[in-house]
Design an enzyme around this catalytic site. Structure first.
Site, short mmCIF file in Angstrom:
data_model
loop_
_atom_site.label_atom_id
_atom_site.label_comp_id
_atom_site.label_asym_id
_atom_site.label_seq_id
_atom_site.Cartn_x
_atom_site.Cartn_y
_atom_site.Cartn_z
N GLY A 80 -5.10 -9.42 -5.11
CA GLY A 80 -3.71 -9.73 -5.43
C GLY A 80 -3.38 -9.88 -6.90
N PRO B 132 -10.45 -7.40 -5.29
CA PRO B 132 -9.44 -6.75 -6.12
C PRO B 132 -9.23 -5.28 -5.73
CG PRO B 132 -11.53 -6.78 -7.27
CD PRO B 132 -11.75 -7.51 -5.97
N GLY B 133 -7.98 -4.87 -5.73
CA GLY B 133 -7.68 -3.45 -5.50
C GLY B 133 -6.91 -2.91 -6.69
N ARG B 134 -5.62 -3.30 -6.73
CA ARG B 134 -4.72 -2.81 -7.77
C ARG B 134 -5.26 -3.04 -9.18
NH1 ARG B 134 0.80 -2.86 -6.79
NH2 ARG B 134 0.38 -4.37 -5.14
N ARG C 268 5.91 3.78 -3.17
CA ARG C 268 6.16 2.41 -3.65
C ARG C 268 7.62 2.16 -4.09
NH1 ARG C 268 3.99 -0.17 -7.30
NH2 ARG C 268 3.54 -2.00 -6.06
N CYS D 130 14.63 14.60 2.49
CA CYS D 130 15.95 14.42 3.10
C CYS D 130 16.20 12.95 3.42
CB CYS D 130 16.06 15.24 4.36
SG CYS D 130 15.62 16.94 4.06
N1 LLP Z 1 -7.73 -8.14 0.35
C1 LLP Z 1 -6.93 -8.02 1.42
C2 LLP Z 1 -7.27 -8.68 2.68
C3 LLP Z 1 -5.75 -7.24 1.32
O1 LLP Z 1 -4.96 -7.11 2.38
C4 LLP Z 1 -5.44 -6.62 0.09
C5 LLP Z 1 -4.22 -5.83 -0.06
C6 LLP Z 1 -6.32 -6.78 -0.99
C7 LLP Z 1 -7.45 -7.55 -0.83
C8 LLP Z 1 -6.10 -6.15 -2.31
O2 LLP Z 1 -4.96 -6.62 -2.98
P1 LLP Z 1 -4.68 -6.14 -4.49
O3 LLP Z 1 -5.75 -6.71 -5.37
O4 LLP Z 1 -4.68 -4.66 -4.50
O5 LLP Z 1 -3.33 -6.68 -4.77
N2 LLP Z 1 0.96 -1.25 -0.68
C9 LLP Z 1 1.29 -2.39 -1.50
C10 LLP Z 1 0.14 -3.35 -1.62
C11 LLP Z 1 -0.35 -3.82 -0.28
C12 LLP Z 1 -1.57 -4.71 -0.41
C13 LLP Z 1 -2.18 -4.91 0.91
N3 LLP Z 1 -3.35 -5.73 0.88
C14 LLP Z 1 1.77 -1.90 -2.87
O6 LLP Z 1 1.84 -0.70 -3.09
O7 LLP Z 1 2.14 -2.72 -3.73
#
Ligand code: LLP
Length: 422
Positions: free
Chosen positions: A239, A289-291, A327, A357
């Protein structure tokens, strides 16, 4: 670390001009910087100092196997959200003992797959799920390692669709019930309760919410220990927000008013606040971490097809749409859009729209941009996370290619889909 920059008025990814990439691969196309991915990951990892931890990359942010391979090579783990993500993560080389599985609705076959592959842990979200896991593990003659995802009712202050830690969200179990559920689970011989899991949302731009979640999780871990649960891990999810506005600067580009929250924000500064709370918790910290690892490492190249004036607005119609980058349509997310070769000082307010469309098919609305014309190539910045991952074939549109740049070289890591692929 930031590998997209203007060199002599021409946007480059590392040492390669975006114009050459558009020429070689066509548009729309996702372009990633290998060194940016590696640097962001190392920078993130270094922030932990001596604190015992495991970072499990949230595979959902970007599932390209070449990128997963790069991250696995860095030695971090992975968090999967489905059997498909588990399959991709394990196939890309993440060792099972560093792989976790999160998700509110795991199917029986998905649970069985995870147990058969002996991954580190399943992050479970309900008592019903614990019973199902217990049954499957029992049949397989295994012990399932789990963490209990707890909803601490913390508002992450992010978009409602990506906030997950408030009590009305579907995620986790109510914190008031956690001790009962943990103590019951640990009586089952088929279950090994490793600890507590929390993930409060995505694109969080204030460390306060993280600190609250960390405090709540640690407080619960303390009570669980007192109740006899052998808590060895606290997983605080992902997050960590990133900066989207004013990512690139150039004398011919407008400067956006900074988002109050985003200004001066760095993932590492938020992480440090969290680590201060975590300090001497006496168990392993896991994060997902993802984003924060991927967002800044990718862009989407798109070409201007048409300009048109209508209803008092100026529309710039480009060849990438909501099927390529969802997004903006889904969350009204801001992505900086820049010409790859800015040459006009004149600014105008435009909607940058795609060819689909749907009126919701836009990349930006009421955006100040330097004037652009048919044939100009634009870069949609900071699209390395949740860009291609959310792409679809809506309107029977083949998905774009993905390209990985490394210094002066570039490789296609996913081909553009063809009409035959549809
Ligand atoms: N862990 C869990 C259990 C999650 O559900 C998520 C993301 C993460 C980690 C990673 O979160 P991050 O570090 O990436 O914020 N599609 C949306 C984001 C959805 C996130 C879903 N879960 C967007 O484009 O902003």
């Amino acid at each position: 670390m930031e590998e997209f920059r203007y060199k002599e008025d021409s946007l480059h990814c590392e040492e390669v001009a975006a114009s050459d990439l558009a020429q070689a691969y066509g548009t729309p196309a996702y372009i990633y910087s290998k060194n940016s991915i590696v640097d962001h990951t190392r920078h993130f990892e270094r922030a932990f100092g001596a604190i015992g931890h495991l970072s499990c990359y949230a595979v959902k942010a970007n599932t390209n196997s070449a990128i997963l391979g790069l991250l696995a090579h860095e030695g971090i783990g992975a968090d999967a959200g489905s059997i498909g993500e588990l399959h991709l993560a394990l196939g890309a080389g993440f060792p099972a003992e560093k792989v976790t599985y999160s998700g509110v609705g795991k199917r029986d076959d998905e649970i069985e797959y995870a147990l058969r592959r002996d991954i580190l842990a399943l992050n479970v979200e309900s008592e019903g799920e614990i019973d199902v896991i217990r049954g499957i593990a029992g049949r397989m003659g295994l012990v399932a390692r789990i963490l209990l995802r707890v909803n601490f009712d913390i508002d992450a202050g992010t978009h409602p669709y990506i906030t997950t830690g408030s009590r009305q969200n579907k995620f986790g179990v109510e914190s008031g019930r956690a001790i009962d559920i943990l103590t019951r689970a640990q009586t089952f011989p088929e279950i090994d309760v490793l600890g507590i899991h929390s993930h409060i949302g995505s694109q969080i731009t204030s460390s306060g919410a993280f600190v609250d979640a960390a405090r709540a999780a640690l407080e619960l871990a303390g009570r669980a220990r007192t109740a006899g649960v052998n808590v060895r891990q606290v997983n605080l999810g992902g997050g960590f927000g990133v900066q989207y506005r004013n990512y690139l600067r150039h004398t011919l580009l407008p400067v956006e008013p900074d988002d109050q929250e985003e200004a001066g924000l760095t993932t590492v500064s938020m992480l440090r606040e969290l680590l201060r709370v975590f300090g001497q918790a006496g168990c392993m910290l896991v994060v997902q971490p993802g984003r924060s690892l991927l967002a800044h490492a990718g862009i989407l190249l798109t070409k201007v097809l048409y300009r048109k004036e209508s209803g008092g607005k100026t529309f710039v119609v480009v060849d990438a749409g909501m099927n390529d980058l969802l997004r903006p349509s889904l969350y009204h997310s801001y992505h900086q859009i820049v010409p790859i070769a800015p040459h006009r000082a004149e600014h105008e307010v435009v909607d940058v729209v795609g060819p689909l469309c749907e009126s919701g098919d836009f990349l930006a609305q009421d955006r100040i941009l330097p004037r652009v014309d048919r044939g100009d190539i634009l870069a949609v910045m900071c699209t390395g996370a949740y860009g291609y991952a959310l792409a679809s074939n809506y309107n029977a549109r083949p998905r774009p290619p993905e390209v990985l740049v490394d210094g002066r070289s570039h490789t296609c890591i996913r081909k553009r889909e063809t009409l035959e692929d549809l």
